[in-house]
Design an enzyme around this catalytic site. Structure first.
Site, mmCIF file in Angstrom:
data_model
loop_
_atom_site.group_PDB
_atom_site.id
_atom_site.type_symbol
_atom_site.label_atom_id
_atom_site.label_comp_id
_atom_site.label_asym_id
_atom_site.label_seq_id
_atom_site.Cartn_x
_atom_site.Cartn_y
_atom_site.Cartn_z
ATOM 1 N N SER A 153 2.046 -64.019 -41.248
ATOM 2 C CA SER A 153 1.560 -63.123 -40.208
ATOM 3 C C SER A 153 2.150 -63.485 -38.845
ATOM 4 O O SER A 153 2.214 -64.651 -38.468
ATOM 5 C CB SER A 153 0.032 -63.208 -40.141
ATOM 6 O OG SER A 153 -0.444 -62.352 -39.132
ATOM 7 N N LYS A 170 1.117 -58.598 -38.703
ATOM 8 C CA LYS A 170 0.674 -59.341 -37.533
ATOM 9 C C LYS A 170 -0.833 -59.169 -37.329
ATOM 10 O O LYS A 170 -1.387 -58.138 -37.686
ATOM 11 C CB LYS A 170 1.452 -58.812 -36.325
ATOM 12 C CG LYS A 170 1.134 -59.553 -35.064
ATOM 13 C CD LYS A 170 2.144 -59.313 -33.981
ATOM 14 C CE LYS A 170 1.578 -59.885 -32.679
ATOM 15 N NZ LYS A 170 1.099 -61.274 -32.830
ATOM 16 N N SER A 181 3.438 -69.112 -28.157
ATOM 17 C CA SER A 181 2.077 -68.987 -27.629
ATOM 18 C C SER A 181 1.814 -67.524 -27.314
ATOM 19 O O SER A 181 1.432 -67.173 -26.204
ATOM 20 C CB SER A 181 1.906 -69.852 -26.378
ATOM 21 O OG SER A 181 2.823 -69.459 -25.382
ATOM 22 N N VAL A 182 2.072 -66.680 -28.312
ATOM 23 C CA VAL A 182 1.899 -65.243 -28.136
ATOM 24 C C VAL A 182 0.434 -64.908 -27.829
ATOM 25 O O VAL A 182 0.134 -64.085 -26.968
ATOM 26 C CB VAL A 182 2.388 -64.477 -29.388
ATOM 27 C CG1 VAL A 182 2.004 -63.004 -29.316
ATOM 28 C CG2 VAL A 182 3.896 -64.630 -29.545
ATOM 29 N N CYS A 194 -5.521 -69.685 -35.400
ATOM 30 C CA CYS A 194 -4.508 -69.511 -34.365
ATOM 31 C C CYS A 194 -4.764 -70.492 -33.223
ATOM 32 O O CYS A 194 -5.861 -70.501 -32.660
ATOM 33 C CB CYS A 194 -4.499 -68.089 -33.817
ATOM 34 S SG CYS A 194 -3.284 -67.906 -32.496
ATOM 35 N N GLY A 200 7.496 -73.298 -42.841
ATOM 36 C CA GLY A 200 8.895 -73.715 -42.894
ATOM 37 C C GLY A 200 9.704 -73.215 -44.066
ATOM 38 O O GLY A 200 10.816 -73.694 -44.291
#
Lengths: 303, 256
Positions: free
Chosen positions: A23, A47, A72-73, A131, A245
């Protein structure tokens, strides 16, 4: 030669193959639809979506690091209504499952978005209690077992889709949170979200990110993620979507051997827009070459 | 339509100590490209995995080439600077919206600051009428000859006074009494802000090309945002430089 079976079952939903997107790295699929055939993915995980629009954090939001990046959206998103009107109809044109990532600041907000999207044509929910970029909610639920159990329990009451709970690695013992999510009623787990990180601009003597700290992702974090998937797979009896990753099919096989049922490609999408399909095709080739008829033959084979 | 291709390097040479000019053979991508757009160039190494967004300096549709003029600012661009003719780089583009071009003849003001000068070359080629380019640099500005070759009148300001006017580019525009029907700018944020103020004072609606830290370049990561308040809207929103921009109207940017 017999046809290998790539399909997997995640919380009662059958995916044609184990590959999805992490996401926040794939938009709503539209952005990547120009490069990859979305029909070739087991699922698209979109998202994060909140009940109402979120503006997110100030820029700069992105910093590259060695073998990875920070973001850091802050879960900027146009809200559930927009998602239902614009993104679901787009994704439904393709033969792939839709996983919608749910975010909120409070238990009430999580429940509100789950309730709203329960009426929508999506296949699975992924509850984002991990998050690191929002000040209230998010990770604060994901680092405290009691709060994690409570939010999962409350969302389960209103959610009419199977509920995957996304875990943060920023804890002392991830199996403790995994067990809490399980006892709250989670139908599956996804891990890991980003590691909390920081970079400093030594010329300006300031953090690179406006938010000072951000989520660390990319190839550099893969060993941490594989270790955590391995530990959680041993601790709870729930399907796991492994991520952290993954850039190649070899990475994906590592996660499956560690115990993951699904695998998600994240930051690699930014470095290579074709990464998701390459991973899916690579897994199939690996199975054929090694005479593996079903992924259950290698899932969680590490003692 | 965006394309991801391997592009052969036809030229890669320094213009000054840390500013390089790279010409790439890009095939049909050249026809798609517009002034003010950019491309992602990939480093090809896992350690530096994000693409580098670089503005398009010139487009040659016949030869199917793009010229990129870039500054070495870190590991990725350093690697590009060491590449040689005949090698290939992976390129995604064209990206972003590009400048909105006025129709017909007119008088145009172009403002480029530092590494914001390169996109002005293709823009100058595509505009009809009188083109005045105001170039600002700390010292040693680039592409002045090329701008003149493509028919622009070039005005230069340097911070150290080594070339042209001693001062910043907005002071020069004020000093010269710059005149135009429209204005296009690319450069540091602080310059764009003062250029916007100057333009609005002179009843010109400025187009500014913004820069922000980027990951994907295609609108997926939502990293590269700027605060924009559209005309007639109640509230600002975070728009993406890579997809909604990089060109915005200066009066709609919330400068901070």
């Amino acid at each position: 030669m017999r046809q290998v079976n790539l399909s997997v079952n995640i919380a009662g939903v059958t995916w044609k193959n184990p590959v999805t997107t992490a996401s926040g790295t794939f938009g709503s699929g539209k952005e990547f639809g120009e490069f990859v055939d979305l029909n070739k993915l087991g699922a698209v995980t979109v998202k994060g979506v909140a009940a109402e629009p979120w503006k997110g954090n100030n820029a700069p939001r992105i910093a590259e690091t060695y073998g990875g990046m920070l973001n850091s959206v802050g879960l900027q998103n146009p809200g559930a209504d927009y998602f239902m009107e614009e993104d679901i109809p787009f994704l439904r044109q393709f033969d792939t499952k839709i996983v919608v990532n749910l975010c909120g600041h409070t238990v009430e907000e999580y429940c509100a978005v789950a309730e709203k999207l329960s009426e929508a044509d999506v296949d699975l929910f992924e509850l984002n209690i991990s998050c690191p970029n929002v000040s209230a909610g998010g990770i604060t639920f994901g680092t405290d077992p009691k709060m994690a159990e409570r939010v999962v329990k409350e969302v389960k009451k209103v959610a009419k889709k199977p509920l995957i709970v996304k875990l943060t690695p920023n804890v002392t013992d991830i199996t403790e949170i995994a067990r809490a999510a399980a006892s709250g009623g989670a139908d599956g787990l996804s891990l890991i979200n980003t590691l909390l990180g920081m970079r400093i601009d030594i010329k300006k003597r300031k953090p690179v990110l406006a938010n000072k700290v951000g989520g660390f992702s990319g190839p550099a974090i893969k060993p941490v993620a594989v270790r955590m998937v391995y530990q959680v797979a041993k601790a709870v009896d729930l399907p796991i979507i492994g991520m952290g990753g993954i850039s190649t099919w070899e990475d994906a096989i590592e996660f499956i051997m560690a115990g993951a049922t699904g695998v998600a490609v994240g930051t690699a999408n930014f470095a290579n827009p074709f990464a998701t399909v390459e991973v899916a095709e690579g897994i199939e080739r690996f199975m054929e070459e090694n005479n593996i008829m079903d992924l259950s033959e290698i899932r969680g084979i590490i003692d | 339509m965006k394309q991801m291709i391997w592009a052969e390097i036809l030229e890669n040479r320094p213009l000054t100590g840390d500013i390089f000019s790279m010409v790439l053979s890009v095939g049909p991508m050249a026809k798609e490209a517009k002034a003010g757009q950019f491309v992602n160039v990939y480093t090809g190494e896992g350690a530096h995995l994000l693409p580098r967004p670089i503005s398009i300096c010139e487009i040659d549709e016949e030869k199917e080439t793009l010229r990129l003029v870039y500054q070495v600012v870190g590991k990725g661009t350093e690697r590009f600077s060491q590449m040689t003719e005949g090698q290939e780089v992976q390129v995604l583009g064209p990206l972003g919206n590009g400048f909105f071009l006025p129709e017909g003849e007119g008088r145009h003001i172009l403002v480029g600051g530092g590494i914001g000068v390169p996109p002005m070359v293709e823009l100058a080629k595509r505009l009809q009428g009188q083109v005045d380019v105001y170039v600002g640099a700390r010292s040693n500005p680039v592409l002045l000859d090329r701008l003149e070759e493509v028919g622009a009148t070039v005005h230069v300001a340097t911070d150290d006074g080594s070339v042209g006017f001693h001062g910043n580019v907005v002071q020069l525009m004020e000093h010269d009494g710059a005149k135009g029907d429209d204005l296009f700018a690319c450069g540091p944020k602080i310059m764009l802000r003062f250029v916007t103020e100057w333009a609005l004072k002179n009843n010109i609606r400025p187009q500014v090309s913004m820069e922000e830290r980027m990951a994907c370049g295609i609108g997926a990561c939502v990293g590269c945002v700027v605060k924009i308040q559209k005309q007639g809207e109640q509230d600002w929103q975070h728009l993406k430089v890579c997809k909604d921009g990089p060109v915005f109207y200066g009066d709609e940017v919330i400068w901070e």
